[in-house]
Design an enzyme around this catalytic site. Structure first.
Site, short mmCIF file in Angstrom:
data_model
loop_
_atom_site.label_atom_id
_atom_site.label_comp_id
_atom_site.label_asym_id
_atom_site.label_seq_id
_atom_site.Cartn_x
_atom_site.Cartn_y
_atom_site.Cartn_z
N ARG A 93 9.66 2.54 10.92
CA ARG A 93 10.62 2.10 9.90
C ARG A 93 11.98 1.74 10.51
O ARG A 93 12.63 2.54 11.16
CB ARG A 93 10.75 3.15 8.78
CG ARG A 93 11.33 4.48 9.17
CD ARG A 93 11.22 5.48 8.03
NE ARG A 93 9.82 5.86 7.82
CZ ARG A 93 9.42 7.06 7.41
NH1 ARG A 93 10.29 7.99 7.12
NH2 ARG A 93 8.13 7.33 7.27
N ASP A 98 4.12 -1.31 11.24
CA ASP A 98 3.73 0.04 10.88
C ASP A 98 3.19 0.68 12.13
O ASP A 98 2.42 0.06 12.88
CB ASP A 98 2.65 0.01 9.78
CG ASP A 98 2.42 1.41 9.25
OD1 ASP A 98 2.98 1.74 8.19
OD2 ASP A 98 1.69 2.19 9.90
N ASP A 120 0.81 -1.22 0.00
CA ASP A 120 0.00 0.00 0.00
C ASP A 120 0.85 1.28 0.00
O ASP A 120 0.38 2.33 -0.41
CB ASP A 120 -0.92 0.02 1.23
CG ASP A 120 -0.16 -0.19 2.55
OD1 ASP A 120 1.06 -0.40 2.51
OD2 ASP A 120 -0.79 -0.13 3.61
N HIS A 121 2.09 1.19 0.44
CA HIS A 121 2.89 2.41 0.58
C HIS A 121 3.49 2.84 -0.75
O HIS A 121 3.45 4.00 -1.12
CB HIS A 121 4.01 2.19 1.60
CG HIS A 121 3.54 2.35 3.02
ND1 HIS A 121 2.59 1.55 3.57
CD2 HIS A 121 3.90 3.23 3.98
CE1 HIS A 121 2.37 1.93 4.82
NE2 HIS A 121 3.16 2.95 5.10
N SER A 123 7.33 6.97 12.79
CA SER A 123 7.10 5.67 12.15
C SER A 123 7.83 4.52 12.83
O SER A 123 8.68 4.71 13.70
CB SER A 123 7.54 5.75 10.70
OG SER A 123 8.93 5.55 10.63
N ARG A 126 0.10 12.80 10.12
CA ARG A 126 1.43 13.38 10.38
C ARG A 126 1.67 14.56 9.46
O ARG A 126 1.39 14.48 8.27
CB ARG A 126 2.53 12.34 10.13
CG ARG A 126 2.48 11.27 11.18
CD ARG A 126 3.66 10.31 11.11
NE ARG A 126 3.56 9.45 12.27
CZ ARG A 126 3.81 8.15 12.28
NH1 ARG A 126 4.23 7.55 11.19
NH2 ARG A 126 3.68 7.47 13.38
C1 MIC Z 1 4.36 6.37 8.20
O1 MIC Z 1 3.18 6.69 8.30
O2 MIC Z 1 5.29 7.09 8.55
C2 MIC Z 1 4.67 5.00 7.61
C3 MIC Z 1 5.26 5.22 6.29
O3 MIC Z 1 3.48 4.27 7.46
C4 MIC Z 1 5.62 4.28 8.57
C5 MIC Z 1 6.14 3.00 8.07
C6 MIC Z 1 7.26 3.15 7.08
O4 MIC Z 1 8.08 4.04 7.18
O5 MIC Z 1 7.31 2.30 6.16
C7 MIC Z 1 4.98 4.00 9.94
O6 MIC Z 1 4.06 4.66 10.33
O7 MIC Z 1 5.46 3.12 10.66
FE1 SF4 Z 2 0.12 4.86 5.09
FE2 SF4 Z 2 1.53 5.53 7.25
FE3 SF4 Z 2 0.08 7.34 5.93
FE4 SF4 Z 2 -1.15 5.47 7.27
S1 SF4 Z 2 0.15 7.05 8.10
S2 SF4 Z 2 -1.66 6.15 5.23
S3 SF4 Z 2 0.19 3.73 6.98
S4 SF4 Z 2 1.87 6.26 5.17
#
Ligand code: MIC
Ligand code: SF4
Length: 637
Positions: free
Chosen positions: A535, A119, A64-65, A533, A379
């Protein structure tokens, strides 16, 4: 009995330790989820563990990312993920099927179960009465191999909800109100458990919006009880069999209580560049808007999109605003198409984006230079939109769409009567993009393209460490600062040497070069270092660059365990003034590290400035072994 809901579920899953605040406990994990951006590394680690199949009730791998597929890298990753899923008994959700958290809520989440996800917004499942926790991929890999998940028992905070939301006030405003009061550090080491008479006034998707963004409080997770509204949702999803009523005992005990009268909440908005920089929409009203995005795992449910579509009916988006809408899942997309909501969005001038994370992670739809972007996301860290100087605001779909129509930040209450959105009689199964693993996996081959590079390794922890301060940063540094995402960098997630070029890129583009030149060294951080995140790349790439330790005032939960898992010591200043004293490029030396791991105390010599200071690192027995081994992978092997 006086058990709160959190302890009821944890108790049932407890395999080691006692549930007392601060104690380490081992929890059995029922379900796991991964997404593509963290998933490849998680599965590379899982592969090294030598398991034949996943040892959970359910494991789902979502894509999905990163669905842009610009070049071979993403499709290679997707193909690898699909083949790994088939090989190890994992359900595969194909690109286009939707955002992991939304789809998991619709199709797989179950009250009373534990869910571990790579995630940080995994706590979305708390809207269904699950203990759903966001962690690094390595923890998910271990859970898939049947190992318990170890964590420090959090405090449980009761959020006592009374009253009922007024028209145009939403679940998003509720969580923004909590962020306004408690800040992005307010939830560290805590679970937010919702209760009280206000709970039954909120639907499952509304609850999920609140638990989703509990991640922004820094919380371990958030949870709602499973009640009649939960049953209603599961019945509509054709999953009544998954229902289980589960709630706190009448006289349940909590570590603290936060009272929140839903009737008092107003439309709120988070200003750049932090989700806790919250004001009332009224205070910000009138500000010119360039872009509006609806979607993300926080606000892309059917209810959210129907509300937006109804408001847009027979109207036109303001000519100065670009409106993008990303439905959260294929199910949502199917239903808004059937209900002519999609038509009203298109006629109003919205750009319909794929059911994926999309703009939330900087995958397209970036705002113009200095542009004001209103997003229903969770975010708004600096640069996360993909435009370094953009001003990103977070608000409800109602506020976002009212603003899209007027071209300025607008309190949705100015729009008159809110639209009435009815639930459908039934939600469609929408499984055309879900692939279940074969029962016989013996001849499934794992397919790796050239983008899938083996993971770097770190040797055992030496007893002495010497190096220089490669960067000194302030409070609330996010993983988006440490290891940014976006359409240029995200495709490199399976290639650590390549992605490590971008460590700290938004604040210090020369960092990676310097770290390599100096053969690694130290990072100095402020409070809540590594918030945001899950990550692992924010630990894995610095590890590849030779980072020995991060010395900070305090750490965010997930990032701290990612650092330990990848052999980087998360050391905390004993005296905050030592943070001020230390300078960029100072040479530091830490001796007797092995003893320090045991006692939790280390003496750091500042060789450049000629003084010593103490740092600490409280590790449980398991973490001590991981730190000595130079990381969890070394230990598991
Ligand atoms: C995010 O919202 O920052 C992400 C991208 O979903 C991350 C995961 C990632 O960096 O792949 C998260 O929330 O953990
Ligand atoms: Fe995707 Fe992270 Fe954004 Fe949620 S917050 S939509 S999991 S990138």
């Amino acid at each position: 009995m006086n058990l709160n809901l959190t302890h009821k579920i944890l108790d049932k899953h407890l395999v080691e330790g006692t549930l007392a605040v601060g104690e380490i406990v081992g929890i059995q994990v029922d379900q796991t989820l991964t997404q593509d951006a963290t998933g490849t590394v998680a599965y590379l680690q899982f592969e090294t563990m030598g398991a034949e199949k996943v040892d959970t009730e359910l494991s789902v791998s979502y894509v999905d990312h990163n669905t842009l597929q610009s070049g071979y890298r993403n499709p290679d990753d997707h193909r690898y993920l699909q083949s790994v899923a088939a090989r190890y008994g994992i359900v595969f959700s194909r690109p286009g099927n939707g955002i992991c958290h939304q789809v998991h809520l619709e199709r797989f989440g179950q009250p009373g179960k534990t869910l571990l996800g790579s995630d940080s917004h995994t706590p979305t499942g708390g809207g269904l009465g699950m203990i759903a926790i966001g962690v690094g991929g390595q923890d998910v890999a271990c859970a898939m191999a049947g190992l318990p998940f170890y964590m420090t028992t959090p405090e449980v905070i009761r959020v006592e909800l009374t009253g009922r939301l007024k028209p145009w006030v939403t679940a998003k405003d509720v969580i923004l109100e909590l962020l306004r009061r408690l800040s992005v550090k307010g939830g560290v080491g805590k679970v937010f458990e919702y209760g009280g008479p206000g709970v039954e006034t909120l639907s499952v998707p509304q609850r999920a919006t609140i638990t989703n963004m509990g991640a922004e409080l820094g919380a371990t997770t958030s949870i709602f009880p499973s009640d009649a509204r939960t049953l209603e949702w599961l019945e509509l999803q054709g999953r009544a069999n998954d229902f289980q009523r589960i709630e706190a005992d009448q006289d349940a005990e909590y570590d603290d209580v936060v009272e929140l009268n839903l009737s008092d909440v107003e439309p709120l908005i988070a200003l750049p560049h932090s989700p806790d920089n919250v004001k009332t929409v009224k205070e910000v009203a009138g500000k010119k808007v360039d872009q509006v995005c609806i979607g993300s795992c926080t606000n892309s449910s059917l209810q959210d999109l129907c509300t937006v579509g109804e408001i847009l009916r027979n109207k036109k988006v303001h000519p100065d605003v670009s409106l993008g809408i990303a439905p959260g899942s294929q199910q949502v997309l199917e239903l808004i198409t059937e209900r002519s909501i999609l038509g009203s969005m298109i006629k109003a001038g919205a750009r319909i984006l794929e059911s994926a994370c999309g703009p939330c992670i900087g995958m397209g739809f970036s705002p113009p230079s200095g542009g004001v972007s209103l997003r229903t996301f969770n975010r708004n860290f600096e640069g996360r939109t993909g435009t370094a100087d953009a001003m990103c605001y977070l608000c409800s779909p109602e506020t976002a769409i009212a603003s899209a129509l007027r071209g300025i930040v607008t309190d949705p209450r100015e729009l008159g009567e809110p639209p009435l959105v009815e639930e459908p009689d039934k939600y469609p199964g929408s499984e055309s993009l879900i692939i279940y693993p074969p029962t016989d996996n013996s001849d499934v081959e794992i397919i790796r393209g050239p983008n899938i590079q083996p993971l770097p390794q770190r040797p055992k922890l030496a007893n002495n460490l010497k190096g220089s301060v490669l960067i000194k940063v302030g409070d609330n540094i996010t993983t988006d600062h440490i290891m940014p995402a976006g359409s240029k960098i995200l495709p490199l997630r399976s290639n650590i040497p390549a992605i490590s070029e971008y460590v700290f890129n938004p604040i210090d583009p020369k960092f990676s070069e310097r770290a390599k030149e100096k053969n690694g060294g130290f990072i100095i951080g402020g409070e809540n270092y590594g918030q945001g995140s899950s990550r692992e790349h924010a630990a894995l790439a610095p590890m590849y660059l030779g980072i020995i330790a991060v010395i900070a005032k305090s750490f965010a939960r997930i990032h701290k365990s990612n650092l330990i898992n990848f052999g980087i010591l998360p050391l905390a200043f004993v005296s905050e003034s030592d943070h001020d004293r230390i300078s960029f490029e100072d040479e530091l030396h830490i001796g007797e590290l092995h003893k320090g791991i045991e006692t939790g105390k280390f003496t750091v010599e500042n060789l450049t400035a000629g003084y010593e200071f103490t740092v600490w690192c409280e590790l449980n027995n398991k973490e001590k072994k991981i730190a000595l081994a130079g990381g969890r992978l070394n230990m598991v092997k």
